[in-house]
Design a protein around this motif. Sequence first.
Motif, PDB file in Angstrom:
ATOM      1  N   LEU A   1     -11.961   2.662  -5.504  1.00 49.56           N
ATOM      2  CA  LEU A   1     -10.906   3.136  -6.395  1.00 49.56           C
ATOM      3  C   LEU A   1      -9.524   2.831  -5.814  1.00 49.56           C
ATOM      4  O   LEU A   1      -8.638   2.327  -6.515  1.00 49.56           O
ATOM      5  N   GLN A   2      -9.343   3.124  -4.528  1.00 45.66           N
ATOM      6  CA  GLN A   2      -8.039   2.875  -3.895  1.00 45.66           C
ATOM      7  C   GLN A   2      -7.714   1.382  -3.865  1.00 45.66           C
ATOM      8  O   GLN A   2      -6.573   0.979  -4.129  1.00 45.66           O
ATOM      9  N   LEU A   3      -8.709   0.570  -3.548  1.00 49.61           N
ATOM     10  CA  LEU A   3      -8.487  -0.882  -3.490  1.00 49.61           C
ATOM     11  C   LEU A   3      -8.165  -1.466  -4.853  1.00 49.61           C
ATOM     12  O   LEU A   3      -7.336  -2.383  -4.971  1.00 49.61           O
ATOM     13  N   VAL A   4      -8.810  -0.947  -5.887  1.00 45.02           N
ATOM     14  CA  VAL A   4      -8.513  -1.405  -7.250  1.00 45.02           C
ATOM     15  C   VAL A   4      -7.072  -1.051  -7.607  1.00 45.02           C
ATOM     16  O   VAL A   4      -6.348  -1.849  -8.218  1.00 45.02           O
ATOM     17  N   GLN A   5      -6.624   0.138  -7.202  1.00 47.55           N
ATOM     18  CA  GLN A   5      -5.240   0.540  -7.463  1.00 47.55           C
ATOM     19  C   GLN A   5      -4.251  -0.395  -6.759  1.00 47.55           C
ATOM     20  O   GLN A   5      -3.246  -0.798  -7.347  1.00 47.55           O
ATOM     21  N   VAL A   6      -4.546  -0.741  -5.504  1.00 49.16           N
ATOM     22  CA  VAL A   6      -3.664  -1.640  -4.754  1.00 49.16           C
ATOM     23  C   VAL A   6      -3.684  -3.035  -5.383  1.00 49.16           C
ATOM     24  O   VAL A   6      -2.646  -3.692  -5.502  1.00 49.16           O
TER      25      VAL A   6
ATOM     26  N   VAL B   1       0.839  -1.206   0.000  1.00 48.92           N
ATOM     27  CA  VAL B   1       0.000   0.000   0.000  1.00 48.92           C
ATOM     28  C   VAL B   1       0.874   1.257   0.000  1.00 48.92           C
ATOM     29  O   VAL B   1       0.617   2.217  -0.736  1.00 48.92           O
ATOM     30  N   GLU B   2       1.923   1.241   0.805  1.00 45.90           N
ATOM     31  CA  GLU B   2       2.834   2.400   0.857  1.00 45.90           C
ATOM     32  C   GLU B   2       3.525   2.606  -0.485  1.00 45.90           C
ATOM     33  O   GLU B   2       3.671   3.747  -0.949  1.00 45.90           O
TER      34      GLU B   2
ATOM     35  N   HIS C   1       3.437   8.528  -3.929  1.00 48.94           N
ATOM     36  CA  HIS C   1       3.382   9.894  -4.454  1.00 48.94           C
ATOM     37  C   HIS C   1       2.039  10.571  -4.181  1.00 48.94           C
ATOM     38  O   HIS C   1       1.776  11.667  -4.686  1.00 48.94           O
ATOM     39  N   GLU C   2       1.178   9.915  -3.386  1.00 58.93           N
ATOM     40  CA  GLU C   2      -0.155  10.464  -3.110  1.00 58.93           C
ATOM     41  C   GLU C   2      -0.316  10.645  -1.597  1.00 58.93           C
ATOM     42  O   GLU C   2      -0.792   9.757  -0.897  1.00 58.93           O
ATOM     43  N   THR C   3       0.055  11.772  -1.096  1.00 64.57           N
ATOM     44  CA  THR C   3       0.083  12.033   0.347  1.00 64.57           C
ATOM     45  C   THR C   3      -1.308  12.112   0.977  1.00 64.57           C
ATOM     46  O   THR C   3      -1.454  12.013   2.187  1.00 64.57           O
TER      47      THR C   3
END
Length: 641
Positions: free
Chosen positions: A113-118, A65-66, A71-73
Amino acid sequence: MKEKYYQLLKEKFAEKEDVLTEIINLEAILRLPKGTEHFVSDVHGEYEAFNHVLRNGSGSVRGKVEECFKHETQVDITDLCTLIYYPKEKIILEKSRIGAKASLHQWYYEKILQLVQVTDYAGKKYTRSKMHKAFPKEFAYIMEELLNGLDTKSDKQDYYTSIVEKIVALNQAPRLIQALAETIQRLVVDHLHVVGDIYDRGPQPDAIMERLIGLHSVDIQWGNHDIIWLAAMGGSLPALVNLIRIQARYGNLAILEKSYGIHLRPLIEYSQQYYTVQPHFNPVMDEADEVSLREQEICNQVQQACAILQFKLEGQLIHRRPEFQMAHRLVLEKIDYNAQTIELHGRTYPLEQFQAPTIDPSSPCQLTNEETCLLHQLLTSYQDSEKLKRHMDFLYEKGQMYLCYNNNLLLHGCVPLHDNGDFKSLRIDNHSYAGKALLDFYQEQVEKCYAKPKVTDDFATDLMWYLWAGENSSLFGKKAMTTFERYYITDKKSHIEEKNAYYSLRNEEKICEEILVSFGLPKTGHIINGHTPVKEKQGESPMKANKRMLVIDGGFAKAYQKKTGIAGYTLLSNSYGMLLAAHQPFTSIEDAVENGTDIVSVLRVVEQVDSRKKVAETNIGEKLKQESEDLLYLYQNFDRF
């Protein structure tokens, strides 16, 4: 024979082009980075802590995840990790916090959206085919489409947004979030190794077994506490009373009665008839354990009854198997029943709180008719438990005495050694077994025992008990198990269990290298052990012999944590090298969800590689290479078959 093999292989591929496609797929996989291996050991029934370590991959999930959002704070890493670990619980919490429907829907949209990215990031080192296999069937198509539409700057932005909005509108967001979270966990950790001791001490070994059965890729190296459960299923009465005694010792008889449906009422009534409560037999429990005084008294009496039954049955077995050389453990025959003393190793000790109402001093190992009937009932109930049989079958099928995997030797206890470093042997029927041959012999006997569960006193079944308590057992690794002394003798010097020389010699790099080579592994590999808790607070290191030896029993069992100072070690091996994780005690799921607490405390680098290790360099890679060669031959000779 080969002709028939290729004919069968051809049946899997309708056209010659299909063979070519599979060859290309295998060659592509071989060039990918190896998947992450996760090693755990000595979980001892502590389901919640074990489950959390699986969910967070010993810190691997947070690492992904990190990296994904470096690049997305604006992304709250801890909050997102908690959602991945415990999606159901986190969603319930957020529903109560957010309240407003529109705001909750927006939260769903952002998290999907975040989970799909991970998910996309975690799957970068896998083929699309393997990624697809990791998706839950009910969401496979949707997840594929979401991954394909990740670039929201493209023409697919409206398409991507409409999919997510429709999922939210149809109240499917919680299920999709859970599916994504579980997929991430699966992609981050490719394979789990359990280096022994799932059972005993903790309250939920059955839950651990159910969790393991549900995993996509796992192997088990049996521990000494696992082997007595397998031995009992294989028909060993001494193993059965040992494991019941241990459940009573830790106040866990409910595991047998409630979790596995084993009928203990006859044993409880027998125990209450013959034994009164004695302080030495008070169950060992954590302060948080909710066990009534009455239940504690039952555990106390059952423990005493099982101890005497155990010593009787073990005595019979020792007489039956002189080749085990265990006459020094015929404890009931060394007692002066009038004086209430015992002579051991040339010393006479008074016995404390020793009750033996069913022992005949002239034949102390003989069972009464009542005891023979009772033991038969217990064994039948144990072997007839459908749930337990399913768990033991899985433990047997996925388990082995040791495993050579990716240049590492995984074994729970030890390879028995003499003080000079030579392999210590066990002599059976004029044949001596030592080193790898000894462990292979043990494996063979376990298989023979498990194949004949109705035979209770053949050699293979007796050897299963020997693996629990025998001097040359690779799972035990001590001169004697001093259960009798710890119960009935005050002098603590008599309680000492002398360890095999392996446990001191494993600090020497040369010894570890010799063991690795004897198992057909390179000197640069590692021996990965459990079994002996690492007392970190006393300065002991889990990395020994210039990191050739890694000991990952740090104390998942709460009973050990005061001695170790931590709550377990786990090990990770990925394409970049190996990491050792030290864990702090697990508090609760509620704490993890509400406060984002985690239990990985320290990650230590064991090994780093100059270039990422590829699948081709692994055990799986060797199998894939062979498959590729077979397919190439089939492709070149397709019309012949």
